[in-house]
Design a protein around this motif. Sequence first.
Motif, PDB file in Angstrom:
ATOM      1  N   ALA A   1       0.833  -1.204   0.000  1.00  0.00           N
ATOM      2  CA  ALA A   1       0.000   0.000   0.000  1.00  0.00           C
ATOM      3  C   ALA A   1       0.868   1.255   0.000  1.00  0.00           C
ATOM      4  CB  ALA A   1      -0.925  -0.003   1.206  1.00  0.00           C
ATOM      5  N   GLU A   2       1.954   1.223   0.749  1.00  0.00           N
ATOM      6  CA  GLU A   2       2.861   2.368   0.769  1.00  0.00           C
ATOM      7  C   GLU A   2       3.519   2.556  -0.601  1.00  0.00           C
ATOM      8  OE1 GLU A   2       5.571   1.546   3.925  1.00  0.00           O
ATOM      9  OE2 GLU A   2       4.068   1.900   5.479  1.00  0.00           O
ATOM     10  N   ARG A   3       3.915   1.452  -1.239  1.00  0.00           N
ATOM     11  CA  ARG A   3       4.512   1.548  -2.575  1.00  0.00           C
ATOM     12  C   ARG A   3       3.500   2.090  -3.574  1.00  0.00           C
ATOM     13  NH1 ARG A   3       6.388  -4.053  -2.609  1.00  0.00           N
ATOM     14  NH2 ARG A   3       4.870  -4.197  -4.285  1.00  0.00           N
ATOM     15  N   ASP A   4       2.265   1.617  -3.478  1.00  0.00           N
ATOM     16  CA  ASP A   4       1.227   2.099  -4.388  1.00  0.00           C
ATOM     17  C   ASP A   4       0.959   3.588  -4.170  1.00  0.00           C
ATOM     18  OD1 ASP A   4       1.041  -0.440  -5.389  1.00  0.00           O
ATOM     19  OD2 ASP A   4      -0.827  -0.940  -4.341  1.00  0.00           O
ATOM     20  N   ALA A   5       0.904   4.002  -2.916  1.00  0.00           N
ATOM     21  CA  ALA A   5       0.688   5.418  -2.617  1.00  0.00           C
ATOM     22  C   ALA A   5       1.833   6.266  -3.158  1.00  0.00           C
ATOM     23  CB  ALA A   5       0.536   5.630  -1.117  1.00  0.00           C
ATOM     24  N   LEU A   6       3.051   5.787  -3.024  1.00  0.00           N
ATOM     25  CA  LEU A   6       4.196   6.518  -3.547  1.00  0.00           C
ATOM     26  C   LEU A   6       4.146   6.596  -5.072  1.00  0.00           C
ATOM     27  CD1 LEU A   6       6.830   7.990  -3.053  1.00  0.00           C
ATOM     28  CD2 LEU A   6       7.991   5.783  -3.111  1.00  0.00           C
ATOM     29  N   THR A   7       3.747   5.507  -5.716  1.00  0.00           N
ATOM     30  CA  THR A   7       3.634   5.502  -7.170  1.00  0.00           C
ATOM     31  C   THR A   7       2.608   6.530  -7.638  1.00  0.00           C
ATOM     32  OG1 THR A   7       4.236   3.169  -7.259  1.00  0.00           O
ATOM     33  CG2 THR A   7       3.087   4.068  -9.178  1.00  0.00           C
ATOM     34  N   VAL A   8       1.472   6.570  -6.975  1.00  0.00           N
ATOM     35  CA  VAL A   8       0.434   7.540  -7.327  1.00  0.00           C
ATOM     36  C   VAL A   8       0.936   8.958  -7.095  1.00  0.00           C
ATOM     37  CG1 VAL A   8      -1.841   8.412  -6.667  1.00  0.00           C
ATOM     38  CG2 VAL A   8      -1.486   5.961  -6.968  1.00  0.00           C
ATOM     39  N   GLU A   9       1.621   9.175  -5.991  1.00  0.00           N
ATOM     40  CA  GLU A   9       2.106  10.511  -5.658  1.00  0.00           C
ATOM     41  C   GLU A   9       3.171  10.977  -6.653  1.00  0.00           C
ATOM     42  OE1 GLU A   9       1.368  13.794  -3.331  1.00  0.00           O
ATOM     43  OE2 GLU A   9       0.392  11.852  -3.274  1.00  0.00           O
ATOM     44  N   VAL A  10       4.058  10.084  -7.047  1.00  0.00           N
ATOM     45  CA  VAL A  10       5.083  10.444  -8.040  1.00  0.00           C
ATOM     46  C   VAL A  10       4.411  10.764  -9.376  1.00  0.00           C
ATOM     47  CG1 VAL A  10       6.996   9.536  -9.409  1.00  0.00           C
ATOM     48  CG2 VAL A  10       6.982   9.217  -6.936  1.00  0.00           C
ATOM     49  N   GLY A  11       3.436   9.962  -9.757  1.00  0.00           N
ATOM     50  CA  GLY A  11       2.697  10.240 -10.991  1.00  0.00           C
ATOM     51  C   GLY A  11       2.006  11.589 -10.943  1.00  0.00           C
ATOM     52  N   TYR A  12       1.364  11.883  -9.817  1.00  0.00           N
ATOM     53  CA  TYR A  12       0.702  13.180  -9.645  1.00  0.00           C
ATOM     54  C   TYR A  12       1.722  14.312  -9.710  1.00  0.00           C
ATOM     55  CZ  TYR A  12      -1.322  17.188  -7.287  1.00  0.00           C
ATOM     56  OH  TYR A  12      -1.714  18.458  -6.968  1.00  0.00           O
ATOM     57  N   ALA A  13       2.858  14.122  -9.056  1.00  0.00           N
ATOM     58  CA  ALA A  13       3.894  15.158  -9.050  1.00  0.00           C
ATOM     59  C   ALA A  13       4.378  15.443 -10.464  1.00  0.00           C
ATOM     60  CB  ALA A  13       5.059  14.737  -8.151  1.00  0.00           C
TER      61      ALA A  13
END
Length: 94
Positions: free
Chosen positions: A11-23
Amino acid sequence: MDGHGGRPHKAERDALTVEVGYALVSAVFLAGVVFAAVAGPALFLDLPGLLAALLLQVGLALAPVVFVVRVVCVLVDFRRGPQPSQPGRTSPDS
């Protein structure tokens, strides 16, 4: 494994992936807007050669800076964790 069956780690990896994509997406958009705002007049108006060249150069220099600043700000905010929705206030139910 982290003792929780691996789910929080994923879940943390997925959240980071989404956040990097958003950034990245928001940084590309913001850099494009800044470039268009600065260099747009040089591209669409009949400006003197020196002014048009200056606006294009400033736009080309400013867009990557805006991109990097946006990515860094989004990722730093993500690392800080969630912020309270209304600091110092009580919920309406209390």
